[in-house]
Design a protein around this motif. Structure first.
Motif, PDB file in Angstrom:
ATOM      1  N   LYS A 148      10.545   6.655  -9.287  1.00 31.42           N
ATOM      2  CA  LYS A 148       9.167   7.084  -9.471  1.00 31.42           C
ATOM      3  C   LYS A 148       8.254   5.880  -9.289  1.00 31.42           C
ATOM      4  O   LYS A 148       8.461   4.835  -9.908  1.00 31.42           O
ATOM      5  CB  LYS A 148       8.970   7.689 -10.863  1.00 31.42           C
ATOM      6  N   LEU A 149       7.250   6.031  -8.436  1.00 28.63           N
ATOM      7  CA  LEU A 149       6.303   4.949  -8.152  1.00 28.63           C
ATOM      8  C   LEU A 149       4.887   5.446  -8.412  1.00 28.63           C
ATOM      9  O   LEU A 149       4.499   6.530  -7.969  1.00 28.63           O
ATOM     10  CB  LEU A 149       6.428   4.507  -6.688  1.00 28.63           C
ATOM     11  N   GLU A 150       4.120   4.642  -9.136  1.00 28.68           N
ATOM     12  CA  GLU A 150       2.698   4.899  -9.348  1.00 28.68           C
ATOM     13  C   GLU A 150       1.951   3.597  -9.080  1.00 28.68           C
ATOM     14  O   GLU A 150       2.420   2.512  -9.441  1.00 28.68           O
ATOM     15  CB  GLU A 150       2.427   5.355 -10.783  1.00 28.68           C
ATOM     16  N   ALA A 151       0.783   3.705  -8.441  1.00 26.19           N
ATOM     17  CA  ALA A 151       0.008   2.500  -8.149  1.00 26.19           C
ATOM     18  C   ALA A 151      -1.471   2.843  -8.156  1.00 26.19           C
ATOM     19  O   ALA A 151      -1.870   3.991  -7.932  1.00 26.19           O
ATOM     20  CB  ALA A 151       0.406   1.908  -6.803  1.00 26.19           C
ATOM     21  N   SER A 152      -2.288   1.818  -8.395  1.00 21.37           N
ATOM     22  CA  SER A 152      -3.741   1.983  -8.427  1.00 21.37           C
ATOM     23  C   SER A 152      -4.377   0.763  -7.783  1.00 21.37           C
ATOM     24  O   SER A 152      -4.064  -0.375  -8.160  1.00 21.37           O
ATOM     25  CB  SER A 152      -4.237   2.132  -9.868  1.00 21.37           C
ATOM     26  N   GLY A 153      -5.236   0.977  -6.791  1.00 18.92           N
ATOM     27  CA  GLY A 153      -5.987  -0.109  -6.186  1.00 18.92           C
ATOM     28  C   GLY A 153      -5.201  -1.008  -5.261  1.00 18.92           C
ATOM     29  O   GLY A 153      -5.738  -1.987  -4.735  1.00 18.92           O
ATOM     30  N   VAL A 154      -3.908  -0.709  -5.043  1.00 12.10           N
ATOM     31  CA  VAL A 154      -3.071  -1.508  -4.150  1.00 12.10           C
ATOM     32  C   VAL A 154      -2.149  -0.576  -3.369  1.00 12.10           C
ATOM     33  O   VAL A 154      -1.920   0.571  -3.751  1.00 12.10           O
ATOM     34  CB  VAL A 154      -2.203  -2.533  -4.919  1.00 12.10           C
ATOM     35  N   ALA A 155      -1.631  -1.093  -2.276  1.00 14.85           N
ATOM     36  CA  ALA A 155      -0.545  -0.427  -1.578  1.00 14.85           C
ATOM     37  C   ALA A 155       0.768  -0.974  -2.122  1.00 14.85           C
ATOM     38  O   ALA A 155       0.831  -2.115  -2.585  1.00 14.85           O
ATOM     39  CB  ALA A 155      -0.641  -0.667  -0.071  1.00 14.85           C
ATOM     40  N   CYS A 156       1.822  -0.166  -2.069  1.00  6.37           N
ATOM     41  CA  CYS A 156       3.099  -0.612  -2.637  1.00  6.37           C
ATOM     42  C   CYS A 156       4.246   0.113  -1.950  1.00  6.37           C
ATOM     43  O   CYS A 156       4.151   1.316  -1.664  1.00  6.37           O
ATOM     44  CB  CYS A 156       3.131  -0.343  -4.136  1.00  6.37           C
ATOM     45  N   GLU A 157       5.301  -0.628  -1.672  1.00 13.21           N
ATOM     46  CA  GLU A 157       6.536  -0.045  -1.142  1.00 13.21           C
ATOM     47  C   GLU A 157       7.683  -0.468  -2.048  1.00 13.21           C
ATOM     48  O   GLU A 157       7.819  -1.645  -2.375  1.00 13.21           O
ATOM     49  CB  GLU A 157       6.811  -0.528   0.279  1.00 13.21           C
ATOM     50  N   VAL A 158       8.496   0.509  -2.454  1.00 15.12           N
ATOM     51  CA  VAL A 158       9.634   0.220  -3.339  1.00 15.12           C
ATOM     52  C   VAL A 158      10.921   0.583  -2.613  1.00 15.12           C
ATOM     53  O   VAL A 158      11.035   1.670  -2.016  1.00 15.12           O
ATOM     54  CB  VAL A 158       9.517   0.991  -4.657  1.00 15.12           C
ATOM     55  N   SER A 159      11.883  -0.333  -2.671  1.00 15.78           N
ATOM     56  CA  SER A 159      13.182  -0.142  -2.041  1.00 15.78           C
ATOM     57  C   SER A 159      14.277  -0.190  -3.088  1.00 15.78           C
ATOM     58  O   SER A 159      14.143  -0.880  -4.112  1.00 15.78           O
ATOM     59  CB  SER A 159      13.444  -1.230  -0.989  1.00 15.78           C
ATOM     60  N   VAL A 160      15.344   0.525  -2.829  1.00 15.87           N
ATOM     61  CA  VAL A 160      16.553   0.445  -3.626  1.00 15.87           C
ATOM     62  C   VAL A 160      17.676   0.001  -2.708  1.00 15.87           C
ATOM     63  O   VAL A 160      17.965   0.669  -1.704  1.00 15.87           O
ATOM     64  CB  VAL A 160      16.889   1.789  -4.293  1.00 15.87           C
ATOM     65  N   ASN A 161      18.249  -1.151  -3.002  1.00 15.32           N
ATOM     66  CA  ASN A 161      19.322  -1.708  -2.177  1.00 15.32           C
ATOM     67  C   ASN A 161      18.919  -1.796  -0.708  1.00 15.32           C
ATOM     68  O   ASN A 161      19.649  -1.379   0.197  1.00 15.32           O
ATOM     69  CB  ASN A 161      20.599  -0.901  -2.354  1.00 15.32           C
ATOM     70  N   ASP A 162      17.709  -2.329  -0.466  1.00 12.90           N
ATOM     71  CA  ASP A 162      17.200  -2.603   0.884  1.00 12.90           C
ATOM     72  C   ASP A 162      16.887  -1.332   1.666  1.00 12.90           C
ATOM     73  O   ASP A 162      16.831  -1.354   2.885  1.00 12.90           O
ATOM     74  CB  ASP A 162      18.190  -3.469   1.675  1.00 12.90           C
ATOM     75  N   VAL A 163      16.662  -0.223   0.973  1.00  9.82           N
ATOM     76  CA  VAL A 163      16.266   1.021   1.639  1.00  9.82           C
ATOM     77  C   VAL A 163      14.916   1.456   1.084  1.00  9.82           C
ATOM     78  O   VAL A 163      14.813   1.821  -0.089  1.00  9.82           O
ATOM     79  CB  VAL A 163      17.304   2.137   1.418  1.00  9.82           C
ATOM     80  N   PRO A 164      13.847   1.411   1.883  1.00  7.64           N
ATOM     81  CA  PRO A 164      12.541   1.862   1.397  1.00  7.64           C
ATOM     82  C   PRO A 164      12.588   3.346   1.042  1.00  7.64           C
ATOM     83  O   PRO A 164      12.951   4.180   1.870  1.00  7.64           O
ATOM     84  CB  PRO A 164      11.606   1.615   2.591  1.00  7.64           C
ATOM     85  N   LEU A 165      12.219   3.679  -0.188  1.00  2.00           N
ATOM     86  CA  LEU A 165      12.292   5.059  -0.650  1.00  2.00           C
ATOM     87  C   LEU A 165      10.941   5.643  -1.030  1.00  2.00           C
ATOM     88  O   LEU A 165      10.764   6.860  -0.989  1.00  2.00           O
ATOM     89  CB  LEU A 165      13.237   5.168  -1.856  1.00  2.00           C
ATOM     90  N   ALA A 166       9.996   4.813  -1.440  1.00  2.00           N
ATOM     91  CA  ALA A 166       8.702   5.332  -1.868  1.00  2.00           C
ATOM     92  C   ALA A 166       7.625   4.333  -1.509  1.00  2.00           C
ATOM     93  O   ALA A 166       7.809   3.123  -1.652  1.00  2.00           O
ATOM     94  CB  ALA A 166       8.697   5.585  -3.376  1.00  2.00           C
ATOM     95  N   ASN A 167       6.512   4.842  -1.015  1.00  2.55           N
ATOM     96  CA  ASN A 167       5.389   3.960  -0.726  1.00  2.55           C
ATOM     97  C   ASN A 167       4.082   4.702  -0.928  1.00  2.55           C
ATOM     98  O   ASN A 167       4.004   5.915  -0.745  1.00  2.55           O
ATOM     99  CB  ASN A 167       5.488   3.379   0.689  1.00  2.55           C
ATOM    100  N   VAL A 168       3.076   3.955  -1.327  1.00  4.27           N
ATOM    101  CA  VAL A 168       1.712   4.462  -1.424  1.00  4.27           C
ATOM    102  C   VAL A 168       0.818   3.484  -0.669  1.00  4.27           C
ATOM    103  O   VAL A 168       1.095   2.286  -0.619  1.00  4.27           O
ATOM    104  CB  VAL A 168       1.249   4.609  -2.882  1.00  4.27           C
TER     105      VAL A 168
END
Length: 252
Positions: free
Chosen positions: A5-25
């Protein structure tokens, strides 16, 4: 079952698990994402990473900039809806309104322990040498996916995605055939999709992920590779991870 689960405010963000991008805003529009992580957890110890970037359009007034990612282990039979389970990894970043002391982009990481999935099909992927002919073949395959979405060819789309669908189902202890049938039914209700953004080879960016086994394919502006034009009546966005197994491209 593992959910990111990814939440962000005022920024862009990409989250990866074990070098695999799974969520981005992007910092614009929706500021939260959910993603299933189980197929990408194939070892007992893993790494979640977050890349925090400036929003493409800075806000008109100072806002609290923040990013928060959690990787959760859900119990068997967890109900649908907002996930609630044991947090096995967490990344939290916060800057007060107007605070510019931390220059973006930033990288944050958190290690975790988990029950690994059984051997996954994506682990058998081996990317081609990257010759001009390989690039032409890959773009042709991606164009075929987009054409299937446009003409409503659910069978073509599902077949191209089948190894990844089976990975996901098996990692979540679900029946793969049932999941494929449910997806086929869902796509049949939503395909064809009109108003897709045209594709040209120059539009696309390819990024090796999963330790070099797969390619994350996006538009060069960061948009999903298959997506509707702005203002479309029914928005559609498809994030593609491409892998090559036994000499053939597949979507994972």
């Amino acid at each position: 079952m593992y959910v990111l689960k990814l939440e962000a405010s005022g920024v862009a963000c990409e989250v990866s698990v074990n070098d695999v991008p799974l969520a981005n805003v992007t910092g614009m529009g929706a500021s939260n994402r959910l993603a299933f992580a189980a197929p990408w957890i194939t070892e007992a110890v893993g790494l979640m990473s977050a890349r925090i970037l400036p929003s493409p359009l800075p806000p008109e007034r100072p806002v609290e900039r923040s990013a928060h990612a959690v990787l959760m282990a859900l119990p068997p039979g967890a109900p649908s809806g907002e996930p609630d389970g044991e947090v096995i990894a967490e990344i939290r970043w916060l800057a007060a309104p107007g605070d510019k002391t931390e220059v973006l982009p930033l990288q944050r990481e958190a290690r975790f322990s988990a029950r690994p999935a059984p051997p996954m099909r994506w682990q058998r992927s081996r990317l081609s040498a990257g010759t001009p002919a390989d690039a032409v073949a890959l773009f042709g395959w991606i164009s075929g996916l987009q054409a299937a979405v446009e003409r409503g060819d659910v069978a073509h789309f599902v077949k191209a995605s089948e190894p990844g669908l089976r990975d996901l189902a098996e990692a979540m202890d679900l029946d793969p055939q049932e999941q494929i049938e449910e997806l086929t039914e869902l796509l049949s209700l939503n395909f064809p999709v009109t108003g897709l953004s045209p594709l040209t080879p120059e539009d696309l960016a390819y990024r090796p992920v999963a330790g070099g086994r797969l390619l994350s394919v996006t538009r060069k502006n960061g948009d999903p590779v298959i997506s509707t034009l702005p203002g479309a009546e029914r928005p559609y966005r498809y994030n593609l991870r491409a892998g090559m197994v036994d000499g053939q491209w597949w979507a994972f």
